[in-house]
Design a protein around this motif. Structure first.
Motif, PDB file in Angstrom:
ATOM      1  N   CYS A 171       0.757  -1.068  -0.034  1.00  0.00           N
ATOM      2  CA  CYS A 171       0.088   0.174   0.244  1.00  0.00           C
ATOM      3  C   CYS A 171       0.887   1.318  -0.160  1.00  0.00           C
ATOM      4  O   CYS A 171       0.486   2.467  -0.529  1.00  0.00           O
ATOM      5  CB  CYS A 171      -0.923   0.001   1.088  1.00  0.00           C
ATOM      6  N   GLY A 172       1.933   1.324   0.601  1.00  0.00           N
ATOM      7  CA  GLY A 172       2.694   2.435   1.080  1.00  0.00           C
ATOM      8  C   GLY A 172       3.973   2.559  -0.021  1.00  0.00           C
ATOM      9  O   GLY A 172       4.289   3.684  -0.487  1.00  0.00           O
ATOM     10  N   GLY A 173       4.534   1.585  -0.515  1.00  0.00           N
ATOM     11  CA  GLY A 173       5.572   1.617  -1.269  1.00  0.00           C
ATOM     12  C   GLY A 173       6.660   2.219  -0.799  1.00  0.00           C
ATOM     13  O   GLY A 173       6.853   2.435   0.459  1.00  0.00           O
ATOM     14  N   ALA A 174       7.766   2.605  -1.538  1.00  0.00           N
ATOM     15  CA  ALA A 174       9.132   3.059  -0.943  1.00  0.00           C
ATOM     16  C   ALA A 174       8.908   4.384  -0.377  1.00  0.00           C
ATOM     17  O   ALA A 174       9.671   4.975   0.472  1.00  0.00           O
ATOM     18  CB  ALA A 174       9.989   3.143  -2.159  1.00  0.00           C
ATOM     19  N   SER A 175       7.809   5.319  -0.794  1.00  0.00           N
ATOM     20  CA  SER A 175       7.750   6.590  -0.099  1.00  0.00           C
ATOM     21  C   SER A 175       7.275   6.590   1.545  1.00  0.00           C
ATOM     22  O   SER A 175       7.483   7.387   2.037  1.00  0.00           O
ATOM     23  CB  SER A 175       6.664   7.437  -1.159  1.00  0.00           C
ATOM     24  N   HIS A 176       6.522   5.282   1.709  1.00  0.00           N
ATOM     25  CA  HIS A 176       6.199   5.340   3.096  1.00  0.00           C
ATOM     26  C   HIS A 176       6.871   4.202   3.735  1.00  0.00           C
ATOM     27  O   HIS A 176       6.346   3.638   4.756  1.00  0.00           O
ATOM     28  CB  HIS A 176       4.750   4.928   3.239  1.00  0.00           C
ATOM     29  N   ALA A 177       8.260   3.849   3.289  1.00  0.00           N
ATOM     30  CA  ALA A 177       9.054   2.776   3.921  1.00  0.00           C
ATOM     31  C   ALA A 177       9.291   3.026   5.295  1.00  0.00           C
ATOM     32  O   ALA A 177       9.793   4.149   5.685  1.00  0.00           O
ATOM     33  CB  ALA A 177      10.021   2.500   2.987  1.00  0.00           C
ATOM     34  N   LYS A 178       9.217   1.955   6.433  1.00  0.00           N
ATOM     35  CA  LYS A 178       9.666   2.155   7.435  1.00  0.00           C
ATOM     36  C   LYS A 178      11.310   1.684   7.366  1.00  0.00           C
ATOM     37  O   LYS A 178      11.886   0.921   6.900  1.00  0.00           O
ATOM     38  CB  LYS A 178       9.246   0.847   8.432  1.00  0.00           C
ATOM     39  N   LYS A 179      12.076   2.841   8.147  1.00  0.00           N
ATOM     40  CA  LYS A 179      13.535   2.853   7.849  1.00  0.00           C
ATOM     41  C   LYS A 179      14.249   2.751   9.187  1.00  0.00           C
ATOM     42  O   LYS A 179      13.693   3.383  10.298  1.00  0.00           O
ATOM     43  CB  LYS A 179      13.959   4.034   7.165  1.00  0.00           C
ATOM     44  N   GLU A 180      15.087   1.904   9.228  1.00  0.00           N
ATOM     45  CA  GLU A 180      15.994   1.911  10.522  1.00  0.00           C
ATOM     46  C   GLU A 180      17.720   1.787  10.228  1.00  0.00           C
ATOM     47  O   GLU A 180      17.703   0.970   9.024  1.00  0.00           O
ATOM     48  CB  GLU A 180      15.482   0.799  11.446  1.00  0.00           C
ATOM     49  N   PHE A 181      18.254   2.085  10.938  1.00  0.00           N
ATOM     50  CA  PHE A 181      19.737   1.799  10.788  1.00  0.00           C
ATOM     51  C   PHE A 181      20.230   0.746  11.784  1.00  0.00           C
ATOM     52  O   PHE A 181      19.834   1.151  13.127  1.00  0.00           O
ATOM     53  CB  PHE A 181      20.639   3.003  10.973  1.00  0.00           C
ATOM     54  N   ILE A 182      21.148   0.038  11.520  1.00  0.00           N
ATOM     55  CA  ILE A 182      21.681  -1.003  12.400  1.00  0.00           C
ATOM     56  C   ILE A 182      23.217  -1.047  12.093  1.00  0.00           C
ATOM     57  O   ILE A 182      23.690  -0.906  10.806  1.00  0.00           O
ATOM     58  CB  ILE A 182      21.099  -2.417  12.631  1.00  0.00           C
ATOM     59  N   GLU A 183      23.814  -1.535  13.158  1.00  0.00           N
ATOM     60  CA  GLU A 183      25.278  -1.992  13.102  1.00  0.00           C
ATOM     61  C   GLU A 183      25.508  -3.358  13.192  1.00  0.00           C
ATOM     62  O   GLU A 183      24.765  -3.773  14.160  1.00  0.00           O
ATOM     63  CB  GLU A 183      26.214  -1.030  13.736  1.00  0.00           C
ATOM     64  N   ALA A 184      26.084  -4.244  12.337  1.00  0.00           N
ATOM     65  CA  ALA A 184      26.241  -5.679  12.459  1.00  0.00           C
ATOM     66  C   ALA A 184      27.500  -6.045  11.969  1.00  0.00           C
ATOM     67  O   ALA A 184      28.173  -5.587  11.030  1.00  0.00           O
ATOM     68  CB  ALA A 184      25.004  -6.306  11.879  1.00  0.00           C
ATOM     69  N   GLU A 185      27.976  -7.169  12.551  1.00  0.00           N
ATOM     70  CA  GLU A 185      29.228  -7.814  11.739  1.00  0.00           C
ATOM     71  C   GLU A 185      28.654  -9.091  10.953  1.00  0.00           C
ATOM     72  O   GLU A 185      27.713  -9.705  11.567  1.00  0.00           O
ATOM     73  CB  GLU A 185      30.132  -8.302  13.027  1.00  0.00           C
ATOM     74  N   ALA A 186      29.331  -9.387  10.084  1.00  0.00           N
ATOM     75  CA  ALA A 186      28.835 -10.550   9.115  1.00  0.00           C
ATOM     76  C   ALA A 186      30.120 -10.876   8.078  1.00  0.00           C
ATOM     77  O   ALA A 186      31.054 -10.089   7.829  1.00  0.00           O
ATOM     78  CB  ALA A 186      27.543 -10.116   8.306  1.00  0.00           C
ATOM     79  N   GLU A 187      30.120 -12.053   7.845  1.00  0.00           N
ATOM     80  CA  GLU A 187      31.024 -12.497   6.638  1.00  0.00           C
ATOM     81  C   GLU A 187      30.729 -11.651   5.358  1.00  0.00           C
ATOM     82  O   GLU A 187      31.773 -11.264   4.605  1.00  0.00           O
ATOM     83  CB  GLU A 187      30.750 -13.744   6.334  1.00  0.00           C
ATOM     84  N   SER A 188      29.539 -11.507   5.009  1.00  0.00           N
ATOM     85  CA  SER A 188      29.369 -10.768   3.734  1.00  0.00           C
ATOM     86  C   SER A 188      27.889 -10.345   4.063  1.00  0.00           C
ATOM     87  O   SER A 188      27.114 -10.776   4.810  1.00  0.00           O
ATOM     88  CB  SER A 188      29.489 -11.734   2.532  1.00  0.00           C
ATOM     89  N   PRO A 189      27.302  -9.230   3.050  1.00  0.00           N
ATOM     90  CA  PRO A 189      25.915  -8.898   3.114  1.00  0.00           C
ATOM     91  C   PRO A 189      25.098  -9.872   2.915  1.00  0.00           C
ATOM     92  O   PRO A 189      23.932 -10.062   3.454  1.00  0.00           O
ATOM     93  CB  PRO A 189      25.890  -7.675   2.125  1.00  0.00           C
ATOM     94  N   GLU A 190      25.352 -10.736   1.742  1.00  0.00           N
ATOM     95  CA  GLU A 190      24.406 -11.856   1.625  1.00  0.00           C
ATOM     96  C   GLU A 190      24.333 -12.844   2.907  1.00  0.00           C
ATOM     97  O   GLU A 190      23.201 -13.502   3.123  1.00  0.00           O
ATOM     98  CB  GLU A 190      25.174 -12.614   0.187  1.00  0.00           C
ATOM     99  N   SER A 191      25.305 -13.106   3.335  1.00  0.00           N
ATOM    100  CA  SER A 191      25.339 -13.955   4.608  1.00  0.00           C
ATOM    101  C   SER A 191      24.326 -13.505   5.577  1.00  0.00           C
ATOM    102  O   SER A 191      23.493 -14.356   6.302  1.00  0.00           O
ATOM    103  CB  SER A 191      26.480 -14.670   5.016  1.00  0.00           C
ATOM    104  N   TYR A 192      24.416 -12.186   5.659  1.00  0.00           N
ATOM    105  CA  TYR A 192      23.683 -11.600   6.855  1.00  0.00           C
ATOM    106  C   TYR A 192      22.095 -11.530   6.689  1.00  0.00           C
ATOM    107  O   TYR A 192      21.407 -12.136   7.310  1.00  0.00           O
ATOM    108  CB  TYR A 192      24.128 -10.252   6.838  1.00  0.00           C
ATOM    109  N   VAL A 193      21.720 -11.493   5.294  1.00  0.00           N
ATOM    110  CA  VAL A 193      20.393 -11.308   4.875  1.00  0.00           C
ATOM    111  C   VAL A 193      19.996 -12.644   4.795  1.00  0.00           C
ATOM    112  O   VAL A 193      18.583 -13.072   5.296  1.00  0.00           O
ATOM    113  CB  VAL A 193      20.042 -10.673   3.418  1.00  0.00           C
TER     114      VAL A 193
END
Length: 73
Positions: A14-36
């Motif tokens: 319903c909201g799309g990108a213009s109404h996205a809920k946004k949050e910043f986090i910090e994390a350690e991971a082997e790679s972005p793909e492995s984190y997701v």
């Protein structure tokens, strides 16, 4: 392991990108793909790397829900 600053944008049909809920986090991971793969709610749909080295991973379901993760080192 690398340390990343991650912008997580959660979008619903319903909201799309213009109404996205946004949050910043910090994390350690082997790679972005492995984190997701470990922490994501939906399967990976697309992986984009921009010229400055940031990685954006888009996940979602078939009903219009998307979560976009943008990783910066």
């Amino acid at each position: 392991m690398k340390e990343y600053e991650i912008l997580v944008e959660t979008m619903n049909p319903c909201g799309g990108a213009s109404h996205a809920k946004k949050e910043f986090i910090e994390a350690e991971a082997e790679s972005p793909e492995s984190y997701v793969r470990e922490h994501g709610k939906y399967p990976i749909l697309e992986i984009i790397e921009n010229p400055n080295g940031d990685v954006t991973i888009i996940t979602g379901d078939s009903k219009g829900y998307l979560i976009r993760y943008t990783f910066s080192e």
